[in-house]
Design a protein around this motif. Structure first.
Motif, short mmCIF file in Angstrom:
data_model
loop_
_atom_site.label_atom_id
_atom_site.label_comp_id
_atom_site.label_asym_id
_atom_site.label_seq_id
_atom_site.Cartn_x
_atom_site.Cartn_y
_atom_site.Cartn_z
N SER A 41 0.75 -1.17 0.07
CA SER A 41 0.11 -0.02 0.06
C SER A 41 0.97 1.28 0.00
CB SER A 41 -0.91 0.02 1.24
OG SER A 41 -0.24 0.16 2.30
N GLU A 42 2.01 1.25 0.62
CA GLU A 42 3.02 2.44 0.70
C GLU A 42 3.63 2.50 -0.67
OE1 GLU A 42 4.84 2.34 5.22
OE2 GLU A 42 5.74 1.02 3.75
N GLN A 44 2.43 1.49 -3.48
CA GLN A 44 1.12 2.28 -4.31
C GLN A 44 0.81 3.62 -4.11
OE1 GLN A 44 -1.01 0.32 -6.38
NE2 GLN A 44 -1.45 2.25 -7.21
N ARG A 45 0.97 4.19 -2.97
CA ARG A 45 0.86 5.50 -2.71
C ARG A 45 2.24 6.37 -3.55
NH1 ARG A 45 -1.49 3.96 1.77
NH2 ARG A 45 0.32 4.14 3.28
N ARG A 52 -2.27 -1.58 -9.17
CA ARG A 52 -1.87 -2.65 -7.91
C ARG A 52 -1.40 -3.75 -8.64
NH1 ARG A 52 -3.28 -2.08 -2.79
NH2 ARG A 52 -1.64 -2.91 -1.44
#
Length: 119
Positions: A41-42, A44-45, A52
């Motif tokens: 998730s980090e 992806q940010r 994804r």
């Protein structure tokens, strides 16, 4: 139907590095993991333009090439963290040098990229 992979040309170091790092986001993934962004998730940010799915595919390829490792924690929901292997860490000075070259040639590269987009 089974699709047989063909062996790429691996005649020199540039062929080898191209085979391992080919992929739009791989160099950035390695750099961001080096900087401490380890969870999917980090990452992806940090790379919002990438889907994804594409990030997962490229992370898996980096893992297969032993540049990154993955820790899966036995919790619910599952927690995954990536880390650079020693082999992956050996690429960081090369990536840093490429980044420095980009910074030194920033304006020229921007102008050329914009010119080619408009063509």
């Amino acid at each position: 139907m089974y699709e047989r992979k063909t062996m790429p040309n691996l005649n020199c170091g540039l062929d080898l590095i191209g085979e391992v790092l080919y992929g739009k986001w791989k160099i950035r993934l390695l750099w961001f993991i080096h900087q401490g962004f380890q969870r999917p998730s980090e990452l992806q940010r940090k790379i919002p333009d990438a889907s994804r799915r594409v990030l997962n595919v490229q992370l898996k390829e980096l893992e297969n090439h032993e540049l990154v490792g993955k820790i899966i924690y036995p919790v619910v929901p599952p927690k995954v963290e990536y880390y650079l292997t020693d082999f992956g860490k050996s690429l960081i000075p090369v990536i840093a040098a490429i980044g420095e070259w980009g910074d030194q040639n920033d304006q020229r590269l921007r102008t050329l990229i914009e010119k080619n987009i408009q063509s």
